[in-house]
Motif scaffolding. Structure first.
Motif, short mmCIF file in Angstrom:
data_model
loop_
_atom_site.label_atom_id
_atom_site.label_comp_id
_atom_site.label_asym_id
_atom_site.label_seq_id
_atom_site.Cartn_x
_atom_site.Cartn_y
_atom_site.Cartn_z
N SER A 255 -2.98 -0.35 -12.49
CA SER A 255 -3.11 -0.12 -11.06
C SER A 255 -1.92 0.76 -10.65
N GLY A 256 -1.82 1.05 -9.39
CA GLY A 256 -0.68 1.85 -8.92
C GLY A 256 -1.11 3.22 -8.44
N CYS A 257 -0.12 4.03 -8.08
CA CYS A 257 -0.41 5.36 -7.53
C CYS A 257 -1.14 6.23 -8.54
N PHE A 258 -2.00 7.11 -8.05
CA PHE A 258 -2.78 7.94 -8.99
C PHE A 258 -1.87 8.86 -9.78
N PHE A 259 -0.70 9.18 -9.25
CA PHE A 259 0.20 10.08 -9.96
C PHE A 259 1.36 9.34 -10.65
N CYS A 260 1.21 8.05 -10.83
CA CYS A 260 2.36 7.29 -11.34
C CYS A 260 2.92 7.91 -12.63
N PHE A 261 4.22 8.09 -12.64
CA PHE A 261 4.89 8.73 -13.79
C PHE A 261 4.96 7.83 -15.01
N PHE A 262 4.48 6.59 -14.87
CA PHE A 262 4.41 5.72 -16.05
C PHE A 262 3.11 5.94 -16.84
N GLN A 263 2.25 6.79 -16.30
CA GLN A 263 0.98 7.03 -17.00
C GLN A 263 1.19 7.67 -18.35
N LEU B 269 8.53 1.19 -1.29
CA LEU B 269 7.12 0.90 -1.03
C LEU B 269 6.70 -0.48 -1.51
N LYS B 270 7.54 -1.12 -2.29
CA LYS B 270 7.16 -2.44 -2.82
C LYS B 270 8.23 -3.50 -2.49
N ILE B 271 9.42 -3.32 -3.04
CA ILE B 271 10.42 -4.39 -2.95
C ILE B 271 10.86 -4.65 -1.50
N MET C 128 14.79 7.55 -11.20
CA MET C 128 15.02 7.55 -9.74
C MET C 128 13.80 6.94 -9.07
N ARG C 129 13.67 5.64 -9.23
CA ARG C 129 12.43 4.99 -8.80
C ARG C 129 12.54 4.48 -7.36
N TRP C 130 12.80 5.41 -6.44
CA TRP C 130 12.91 5.00 -5.05
C TRP C 130 11.57 4.48 -4.51
N CYS C 131 10.46 4.92 -5.14
CA CYS C 131 9.13 4.51 -4.65
C CYS C 131 8.96 3.00 -4.75
N THR C 132 9.38 2.42 -5.84
CA THR C 132 9.24 0.96 -6.01
C THR C 132 10.07 0.24 -4.98
N LYS C 133 11.28 0.75 -4.78
CA LYS C 133 12.19 0.10 -3.83
C LYS C 133 11.63 0.17 -2.40
N ASP D 290 0.84 -1.20 0.00
CA ASP D 290 0.00 0.00 0.00
C ASP D 290 0.88 1.25 0.00
N THR D 291 0.84 1.98 -1.09
CA THR D 291 1.62 3.23 -1.16
C THR D 291 0.89 4.36 -0.47
N HIS D 292 -0.37 4.15 -0.12
CA HIS D 292 -1.29 5.15 0.43
C HIS D 292 -1.71 6.15 -0.64
N GLY E 210 6.11 -0.93 -17.59
CA GLY E 210 5.94 0.14 -16.61
C GLY E 210 6.64 -0.30 -15.37
N CYS E 211 5.96 -0.16 -14.25
CA CYS E 211 6.54 -0.63 -13.01
C CYS E 211 6.17 -2.10 -12.87
N VAL E 212 7.12 -3.01 -13.04
CA VAL E 212 6.80 -4.42 -13.02
C VAL E 212 6.34 -4.90 -11.65
N VAL E 213 6.70 -4.18 -10.63
CA VAL E 213 6.25 -4.57 -9.31
C VAL E 213 4.83 -4.06 -9.09
N CYS E 214 4.55 -2.88 -9.63
CA CYS E 214 3.28 -2.22 -9.30
C CYS E 214 2.11 -2.65 -10.17
N HIS E 215 2.34 -3.02 -11.41
CA HIS E 215 1.23 -3.10 -12.35
C HIS E 215 0.88 -4.51 -12.79
N VAL E 216 1.35 -5.54 -12.13
CA VAL E 216 1.07 -6.89 -12.60
C VAL E 216 -0.28 -7.36 -12.07
S1 SF4 Z 1 2.79 2.92 -9.05
FE1 SF4 Z 1 4.31 4.27 -10.00
S2 SF4 Z 1 4.58 5.95 -8.51
FE2 SF4 Z 1 3.59 4.27 -7.42
S3 SF4 Z 1 5.24 3.08 -6.50
FE3 SF4 Z 1 4.83 2.14 -8.51
S4 SF4 Z 1 6.26 3.18 -9.93
FE4 SF4 Z 1 6.15 4.42 -8.07
#
Ligand code: SF4
Length: 271
Positions: A167-175, A93-95, A86-91, A38-40, A265-271
């Motif tokens: 799926s993922g954060c509403f502001f995800c930069f992969f959008q 908040l996920k990994i 600089m994808r610290w969020c994945t590291k 949960d990234t919140h 995209g974010c392989v951790v976030c969007h599967v």
């Molecule tokens: S969904 Fe996007 S912004 Fe959110 S943690 Fe994953 S890569 Fe980062």
């Protein structure tokens, strides 16, 4: 050989593939541990989808990162917003939460990559005690099967699929640009929140989306919608010209455009 105490884990992202895998395995692997990082900053529709999954399948989805969400780590990183480089969020908040959740236990991690996603790997831990398995790839389950599994279970697709396929954060930069426009339409308050992050925390030259600020992007709203419509029409034309499995390779590859969630995209976030 795996010990009898081996743990079985399945990460639920809030997207259709991991949800379908939960349906697919819920009876076959009764001691499965489901978790959600949960990234919140997920969409409300995602949280509702998790509730629906839990209720329908009678499972419990453990929320990882429940204590420290995106804003906590943004402060730790000195206010530097994340980006593809600089994808610290994945590291953070996920990994790391997943690896802490497993610890040193021996675990089998079930990955929701489909049989029609040959070039995608999903998140595979480098920890030797976590073994990744790919049931959909092994069983030849493709996108249409995933949709069918979800329909038959009564769970269906996440509600946000009406306007966004990730799926993922509403502001995800992969959008994609069109997804930002739709975010502004569907959740204006969240779009404004993303603007606020960009303007107040982004620092010199930072933009969530490539080459323009969100205010500039929304100023081009109509042009983005028109361009997206044209791209869709071109794709439809190609689909009609090359239907089915005999489509030339180049067309199949370009056809990836019709699946926004299939783009890397974010392989951790969007599967
Ligand atoms: S969904 Fe996007 S912004 Fe959110 S943690 Fe994953 S890569 Fe980062």
């Amino acid at each position: 050989m795996l010990s009898p105490s081996v743990r079985h884990i399945l990460g639920i992202s809030g997207g259709k593939d991991s949800a379908a895998l939960a349906v697919y395995l819920s009876k076959r692997v009764p001691d499965m541990e489901y978790f959600f990082c949960d990234t919140h900053k997920e969409l409300q529709e995602t949280y509702e989808y998790l509730d629906r999954l839990q209720a329908r399948l009678g499972i419990r989805i453990t929320r990882l990162s429940a204590e420290r969400g995106f804003d906590h780590w943004l402060d730790v990183y000195g206010g530097m917003l994340p980006s593809a480089k600089m994808r610290w969020c994945t590291k953070k908040l996920k990994i790391e939460p997943i690896e802490q959740f497993v610890g040193n236990d021996e675990a089998i991690s079930y990955i929701a990559i489909r049989a029609d996603e040959k070039d995608r790997k999903g998140y595979i831990s480098t920890k030797p005690n976590i073994k990744a398995v790919f049931p959909f790839v092994e069983d030849g389950i493709a996108k249409a099967d995933v949709v069918r599994i979800l329909e038959e279970s009564g769970i269906g697709l996440p509600k946000y699929y009406r306007w966004r396929t990730r799926s993922g954060c509403f502001f995800c930069f992969f959008q994609r640009k069109i997804e930002w426009v739709r975010l502004a339409d569907e959740h204006p308050a969240l779009f404004e929140e993303a603007v606020k992050y960009e303007e107040e925390r982004g620092g010199e030259g930072y933009t969530w989306t490539q080459g323009e600020t969100l205010r500039q992007l929304i100023g081009r709203r109509e042009a983005i919608i028109v361009e997206f419509g044209r791209a869709e029409a071109r794709l439809e034309q190609r689909r009609q010209l090359y239907p089915g499995p005999n489509r030339p390779l180049a067309e199949v590859l370009s056809g990836m455009l019709d699946d926004e969630d299939d783009e890397p995209g974010c392989v951790v976030c969007h599967v």
